[in-house]
Scaffold this motif. Sequence first.
Motif, PDB file in Angstrom:
ATOM      1  N   GLU A  39      51.633  48.514  49.497  1.00  0.00           N
ATOM      2  CA  GLU A  39      50.581  47.498  49.405  1.00  0.00           C
ATOM      3  C   GLU A  39      49.534  47.881  48.360  1.00  0.00           C
ATOM      4  N   LEU A  40      49.146  49.159  48.335  1.00  0.00           N
ATOM      5  CA  LEU A  40      48.185  49.618  47.330  1.00  0.00           C
ATOM      6  C   LEU A  40      48.779  49.485  45.938  1.00  0.00           C
ATOM      7  N   TYR A  41      50.022  49.889  45.787  1.00  0.00           N
ATOM      8  CA  TYR A  41      50.706  49.769  44.508  1.00  0.00           C
ATOM      9  C   TYR A  41      50.734  48.309  44.061  1.00  0.00           C
ATOM     10  N   GLN A  42      51.096  47.411  44.971  1.00  0.00           N
ATOM     11  CA  GLN A  42      51.188  45.989  44.620  1.00  0.00           C
ATOM     12  C   GLN A  42      49.833  45.427  44.228  1.00  0.00           C
ATOM     13  N   SER A  43      48.780  45.815  44.942  1.00  0.00           N
ATOM     14  CA  SER A  43      47.455  45.293  44.587  1.00  0.00           C
ATOM     15  C   SER A  43      47.010  45.803  43.223  1.00  0.00           C
ATOM     16  N   LEU A  44      47.335  47.049  42.905  1.00  0.00           N
ATOM     17  CA  LEU A  44      47.014  47.572  41.572  1.00  0.00           C
ATOM     18  C   LEU A  44      47.819  46.868  40.489  1.00  0.00           C
ATOM     19  N   MET A  45      49.107  46.691  40.732  1.00  0.00           N
ATOM     20  CA  MET A  45      49.947  46.005  39.748  1.00  0.00           C
ATOM     21  C   MET A  45      49.463  44.574  39.534  1.00  0.00           C
ATOM     22  N   ASP A  46      49.106  43.896  40.613  1.00  0.00           N
ATOM     23  CA  ASP A  46      48.608  42.520  40.498  1.00  0.00           C
ATOM     24  C   ASP A  46      47.314  42.487  39.686  1.00  0.00           C
ATOM     25  N   ALA A  47      46.414  43.422  39.960  1.00  0.00           N
ATOM     26  CA  ALA A  47      45.141  43.467  39.228  1.00  0.00           C
ATOM     27  C   ALA A  47      45.375  43.747  37.747  1.00  0.00           C
ATOM     28  N   HIS A  48      46.227  44.714  37.442  1.00  0.00           N
ATOM     29  CA  HIS A  48      46.509  45.056  36.048  1.00  0.00           C
ATOM     30  C   HIS A  48      47.161  43.889  35.313  1.00  0.00           C
ATOM     31  N   THR A  49      48.129  43.259  35.952  1.00  0.00           N
ATOM     32  CA  THR A  49      48.834  42.135  35.342  1.00  0.00           C
ATOM     33  C   THR A  49      47.888  40.953  35.116  1.00  0.00           C
ATOM     34  N   SER A  50      47.080  40.680  36.102  1.00  0.00           N
ATOM     35  CA  SER A  50      46.145  39.558  36.014  1.00  0.00           C
ATOM     36  C   SER A  50      45.131  39.769  34.892  1.00  0.00           C
ATOM     37  N   ARG A  51      44.560  40.961  34.831  1.00  0.00           N
ATOM     38  CA  ARG A  51      43.577  41.242  33.774  1.00  0.00           C
ATOM     39  C   ARG A  51      44.210  41.155  32.396  1.00  0.00           C
ATOM     40  N   GLU A  52      45.391  41.721  32.247  1.00  0.00           N
ATOM     41  CA  GLU A  52      46.057  41.681  30.948  1.00  0.00           C
ATOM     42  C   GLU A  52      46.355  40.242  30.540  1.00  0.00           C
ATOM     43  N   ARG A  53      46.806  39.432  31.492  1.00  0.00           N
ATOM     44  CA  ARG A  53      47.104  38.031  31.209  1.00  0.00           C
ATOM     45  C   ARG A  53      45.840  37.291  30.776  1.00  0.00           C
ATOM     46  N   ILE A  54      44.746  37.524  31.460  1.00  0.00           N
ATOM     47  CA  ILE A  54      43.481  36.861  31.134  1.00  0.00           C
ATOM     48  C   ILE A  54      42.991  37.290  29.755  1.00  0.00           C
TER      49      ILE A  54
ATOM     50  N   GLN B 178      33.338  39.655  29.704  1.00  0.00           N
ATOM     51  CA  GLN B 178      33.255  41.095  29.960  1.00  0.00           C
ATOM     52  C   GLN B 178      32.813  41.375  31.395  1.00  0.00           C
ATOM     53  N   GLU B 179      31.874  40.610  31.893  1.00  0.00           N
ATOM     54  CA  GLU B 179      31.406  40.783  33.273  1.00  0.00           C
ATOM     55  C   GLU B 179      32.535  40.494  34.258  1.00  0.00           C
ATOM     56  N   PHE B 180      33.305  39.452  33.985  1.00  0.00           N
ATOM     57  CA  PHE B 180      34.430  39.120  34.842  1.00  0.00           C
ATOM     58  C   PHE B 180      35.430  40.276  34.877  1.00  0.00           C
ATOM     59  N   LEU B 181      35.733  40.865  33.720  1.00  0.00           N
ATOM     60  CA  LEU B 181      36.654  42.008  33.676  1.00  0.00           C
ATOM     61  C   LEU B 181      36.073  43.201  34.434  1.00  0.00           C
ATOM     62  N   ARG B 182      34.766  43.418  34.307  1.00  0.00           N
ATOM     63  CA  ARG B 182      34.129  44.528  35.019  1.00  0.00           C
ATOM     64  C   ARG B 182      34.320  44.380  36.523  1.00  0.00           C
ATOM     65  N   VAL B 183      34.130  43.180  37.025  1.00  0.00           N
ATOM     66  CA  VAL B 183      34.312  42.924  38.452  1.00  0.00           C
ATOM     67  C   VAL B 183      35.780  43.121  38.838  1.00  0.00           C
ATOM     68  N   MET B 184      36.684  42.636  37.993  1.00  0.00           N
ATOM     69  CA  MET B 184      38.112  42.778  38.287  1.00  0.00           C
ATOM     70  C   MET B 184      38.576  44.236  38.241  1.00  0.00           C
ATOM     71  N   ARG B 185      37.846  45.088  37.540  1.00  0.00           N
ATOM     72  CA  ARG B 185      38.236  46.500  37.426  1.00  0.00           C
ATOM     73  C   ARG B 185      37.710  47.350  38.576  1.00  0.00           C
ATOM     74  N   THR B 186      37.079  46.731  39.547  1.00  0.00           N
ATOM     75  CA  THR B 186      36.530  47.465  40.689  1.00  0.00           C
ATOM     76  C   THR B 186      37.605  48.279  41.398  1.00  0.00           C
ATOM     77  N   ILE B 187      38.791  47.730  41.578  1.00  0.00           N
ATOM     78  CA  ILE B 187      39.861  48.454  42.264  1.00  0.00           C
ATOM     79  C   ILE B 187      40.215  49.738  41.508  1.00  0.00           C
ATOM     80  N   ASP B 188      40.187  49.673  40.189  1.00  0.00           N
ATOM     81  CA  ASP B 188      40.481  50.868  39.400  1.00  0.00           C
ATOM     82  C   ASP B 188      39.334  51.869  39.463  1.00  0.00           C
ATOM     83  N   ASP B 189      38.099  51.364  39.502  1.00  0.00           N
ATOM     84  CA  ASP B 189      36.941  52.258  39.589  1.00  0.00           C
ATOM     85  C   ASP B 189      36.910  53.008  40.921  1.00  0.00           C
TER      86      ASP B 189
END
Length: 166
Positions: free
Chosen positions: A55-70, A17-28
């Motif tokens: 670039e912003l779109y790609q970083s958001l897509m990468d973050a969303h995809t990565s979190r979902e995969r994890i 959960q902590e790892f996901l919280r850190v990964m969600r920083t871009i969304d926050d």
Amino acid sequence: MAAPGGAGSCEDFAEFQEFLRVMRTIDDRIVHELNTTIPTASFAGKIDASQTCKELYQSLMDAHTSRERIIKNCIAQTSSVVKTLREEREKAQDDTALLKQLRKEQTKLKLMQSELNVEEVVNDRSWKAEMSHLAACKNMSPKELESVIVADRMQFVTWKWLLVCR
């Protein structure tokens, strides 16, 4: 059972959960990112808005995809553990320690599955913030911008960015 991408362990739910919280920083920080990334009219000529937007779109897509995969990977791993414990439990029905471990893993599995719902809310909130900000930059209401977007989410995202980042 380490999750991919350095996510730490799927065994410890608090760590997960902590790892996901850190990964969600871009969304926050999406509104801040949008305000600092997409130039106002006075700076539009000095910054390549199209490239910055992409670039912003790609970083958001990468973050969303990565979190979902994890999340899905940890769910699969935990499901496998639950299945194994159930099979062991059928063979040793009097083993209370095994029952306790099974219940613990089942609870963790439910919590991980609920993280998929949290992820959907986080992603939707980010996309709504983007759409609102980008609509304002294009002098459109969010409703007008929505009206040009196809219903399917991936087409929606792709269409929106193609439309706005021109």
